[in-house]
Write a protein that holds these residues in place. Structure first.
Motif, short mmCIF file in Angstrom:
data_model
loop_
_atom_site.label_atom_id
_atom_site.label_comp_id
_atom_site.label_asym_id
_atom_site.label_seq_id
_atom_site.Cartn_x
_atom_site.Cartn_y
_atom_site.Cartn_z
N TYR A 490 10.04 37.94 -11.54
CA TYR A 490 9.66 39.34 -11.69
C TYR A 490 9.21 39.93 -10.35
N ASP A 491 9.46 41.21 -10.18
CA ASP A 491 9.06 41.95 -8.99
C ASP A 491 7.55 42.16 -9.02
N LEU A 496 9.02 44.74 -12.93
CA LEU A 496 10.37 44.66 -13.49
C LEU A 496 11.00 43.31 -13.13
N PRO A 497 12.02 42.89 -13.89
CA PRO A 497 12.77 41.70 -13.47
C PRO A 497 13.30 41.86 -12.05
N THR A 562 18.31 46.39 -19.97
CA THR A 562 17.47 45.77 -18.93
C THR A 562 17.49 46.63 -17.69
N ILE A 563 16.33 46.78 -17.05
CA ILE A 563 16.28 47.41 -15.74
C ILE A 563 15.53 46.48 -14.80
N ASP A 569 14.13 50.51 -2.61
CA ASP A 569 14.23 51.55 -3.64
C ASP A 569 15.52 51.41 -4.43
N GLU A 570 15.98 50.16 -4.60
CA GLU A 570 17.21 49.89 -5.35
C GLU A 570 16.87 49.29 -6.70
N PHE A 571 17.49 49.84 -7.74
CA PHE A 571 17.29 49.39 -9.11
C PHE A 571 18.66 49.14 -9.74
N VAL A 572 18.69 48.26 -10.72
CA VAL A 572 19.90 48.01 -11.49
C VAL A 572 19.54 48.04 -12.97
#
Length: 656
Positions: A490-491, A496-497, A562-563, A569-572
């Motif tokens: 986790y971050d 977040l994952p 899932t996020i 500043d990158e998210f998936v």
């Protein structure tokens, strides 16, 4: 047939001319050849029976071959054939696919096998082959590694047998099967590693006996290097004010081969230490797999070997960081298993050091009984409690007066059955000691883990006088292990994952939609204007923006989605289990709106937006894509969205 018979011609009635002599001739002929006719008939019947047998046998053989092929197909084995004198080989498609090829790609001689075979396995292969052809083994069998077309090694269980021998007794033809056992080997290796690690951890107690703390730490570090495949290791104590660290030990290998430090002070300030000591400040493990590119590369003394990569793990006791232990220069990158191993060693080394200190103090002064951090219980020969120390009262919640005369069964939690205690007491009666982990119950009902050391005290006649139990509450260590697992997946900023967990969940989602013939979408998101926020308001404000945006984006997703934050500043986001793109398209719009809505942080209004790139799976019945490839495709689509004006959505390829 009539040539040898007499024939009379006369002018009279036909019947009168020929009836007598001709009839007699035919009767004689039939009598003479009856045996021949019988033999011919028998031969004809034998021929018919032989044809019938041949057809029946052929059908049975075909059926047997079909059954054999179905068994091979079901077992996921590949087959091979080797003409030994010429070196020619023939493999089927399944064999070739195990190493990433098609059967036509495999060269038709034994040289192809030799080029694929791992150099370290050549000797094992040769020995197995020789044992078989020399008659020691009824079949050839070996486990070897073959080089996959992609560059990684595949473990193969290879079984074969000589099916044809030459007149000189040499093998002519061999046939056999290949089975891919890479996964089984990995699981077996993991199980074997854990078992080996557990044995080493248990042996640390023996290393502690009759050794100083420095010598014990050095010996333990050597075992830690062996387990992790490292070349260097170190152990520091941290002063109570957390301003200074003290070098307790380098491993013997580190000192002899990798570190020629002259006049190096064992005490130095934490502020002067490099990235390897960041764990003291962050209270979390530090993993650096490319030291040359890392920042803060200071803190190595003159003469210290070059660092390639390292793991550094802090250990806390009663809320304070007390020790720092690390390993470095493993030939390949450090992974989660290495971090876990270093953490377990840190816990056990510290516990044994503390236990050794406590035991030494017990010999020196009786007051240690009252001040020991470990709980102490003293029972009589019948195992009735005679005395306990204050640590026992603090840990268990019971007062001394409440437990005097009681049996320690009072503290059992029920998590371990009768067989556990039966085996424990068998060891105590046989060896006089027992050490291990046990779950007990506090007075308030809480169940907690203890590390327990039981010792039998005997008099000069060998009779049991007392049992002494020393135990420590290891709830904190258990919690640290759980926290370590959380940090791996986790971050730490947004909760977040992280990338590791994101790829794992994406792989699971891809497998699920493939099974159920559904679809999924991967959305790669990059914030627009985030750099300007950082530049204008500082990184602390930027972190708060990331936390707020992460919460907003997560709130727009469905429960099954899932996020994850990949970094910066990158998210998936992963949207799975839908039939038509129209189901999730509104979610993309909501993400755009959520990210672009102004934020008020510390009384300051800031605004960012998000550019989104989307990759779909599967496309055109293509189920061969890998998770990382899907993320890269979505990343490429995101850049198209940015180049088109930002705050918008772009697809990789045709969305439908």
């Amino acid at each position: 047939m009539l040539h040898p018979l007499p024939l009379v011609v006369a002018q009279t009635e036909a019947s009168a001319v020929t009836q007598g002599p001709l009839q007699a001739a035919w009767s004689g002929l039939l009598a003479e050849h009856t045996a021949l006719v019988a033999v011919l008939a028998l031969l004809l019947l034998a021929l018919i029976a032989g044809v019938a047998w041949f057809m029946t046998t052929s059908l049975r053989l075909a059926a047997a071959n079909a059954r054999l092929q179905s068994i091979i197909d079901a077992s996921d084995m590949g087959t091979w054939e080797w003409h030994v004198p010429s070196g020619r080989i023939r493999v089927d498609e399944r064999w070739a696919s195990m190493v990433g090829y098609e059967s036509d790609d495999i060269e038709r001689d034994i040289g192809a096998w030799n080029r694929l075979l791992h150099p370290d396995d050549v000797k094992r292969f040769d020995e197995a082959f020789q044992r078989h052809i020399n008659g020691h083994d009824d079949r050839y069998q070996v486990e070897v590694r073959l080089l996959h077309r992609d560059g990684h090694w595949v473990w193969i269980h290879d079984v074969g047998q000589v099916v044809e021998w030459g007149r000189d007794g040499q093998p002519l033809l061999m046939r056999g099967t290949h089975t891919d056992i890479t996964r089984e080997k990995a699981r077996s290796d993991q199980i074997n590693f854990i078992a080996r690690r557990d044995r080493v951890l248990l042996l640390l107690a023996n290393l502690r006996e009759s050794r100083s703390e420095h010598d014990f730490a050095q010996a333990a570090l050597q075992r830690l290097e062996d387990l992790t495949g490292s070349c260097v290791s170190f152990l520091h104590f941290v002063n109570e004010d957390i301003r200074e660290v003290e070098l307790i030990a380098w491993s013997r290998r580190t000192k002899e081969r990798y570190c020629n430090v002259v006049d190096f002070a064992s005490h130095y300030r934490l502020s002067e230490a490099g990235i390897w000591a960041d764990g003291v400040r962050t209270r979390s493990p530090v993993v650096v797999n490319d030291y040359a590119q890392a920042e803060k590369r200071k803190g190595l003394p003159e003469g210290h070997s070059d660092m390639l990569r390292f793991v550094s793990v802090p250990l806390t006791d009663f809320g304070a960081v007390v020790m720092l232990i690390g390993v470095g220069n493993k030939p390949e990158d450090y992974v989660d298993r290495d971090v876990e191993t270093v953490q377990l060693f840190a816990n056990e080394i510290w516990r044994l050091i503390q236990r050794g200190r406590n035991q030494a103090s017990l010999k020196q002064a009786s007051m240690v009984f009252d001040y020991a951090r470990e709980g102490i219980i003293v029972t009589d020969a019948e195992n009735r409690i005679m005395d306990v120390n204050p640590a026992f009262e603090r840990i268990s919640g019971y007062t001394k007066s409440e437990v005097l005369g009681a049996d320690p069964r009072l503290f059992r939690s029920g998590r371990q059955g009768p067989s556990f205690y039966r085996e424990m007491w068998e060891n105590i009666q046989r060896d006089g000691v027992w050490e291990g982990e046990i779950w007990n119950r506090r007075k308030n009902g809480d169940v907690y883990p203890q590390h327990l050391n039981l010792t039998v005290i005997r008099d000069s006649a060998g009779n049991i006088v007392n049992h002494i139990a020393l135990f420590s509450d290891i709830s904190l260590q258990k919690k640290q292990q759980d926290e370590l697992q959380r940090l791996v997946h986790y971050d730490p900023l947004t909760g977040l994952p992280n990338r590791v967990l994101c790829i794992d969940r994406l792989q699971q989602a891809m497998a699920q939609v493939t099974r159920h013939r559904r679809k999924l979408a991967v959305a790669f998101m990059d914030l627009d204007g985030f750099k300007e926020v950082n530049d204008a308001h500082g990184h602390d404000m930027g972190d708060e923006v990331l936390i707020e945006i992460a919460g907003r984006l997560k709130a727009e997703l469905r429960a099954e989605d899932t996020i994850a934050r990949l970094g910066g500043d990158e998210f998936v986001a992963i949207f799975s289990d839908f039939d038509h793109l129209a189901v999730v398209e509104p979610l993309f719009d909501r993400l755009l709106i959520a990210a672009s809505t102004p934020l008020v942080i510390r009384g300051v209004t800031v605004q960012v937006s998000v550019s989104i790139g989307v990759s779909l799976y599967p496309r055109d019945s293509n189920h061969e894509l890998q998770p990382e490839q899907l993320v890269r495709e979505a990343d490429q689509a995101m850049y198209r969205a940015k180049n088109s004006g930002k705050n918008q959505l772009a697809f990789f390829g045709d969305p439908e």
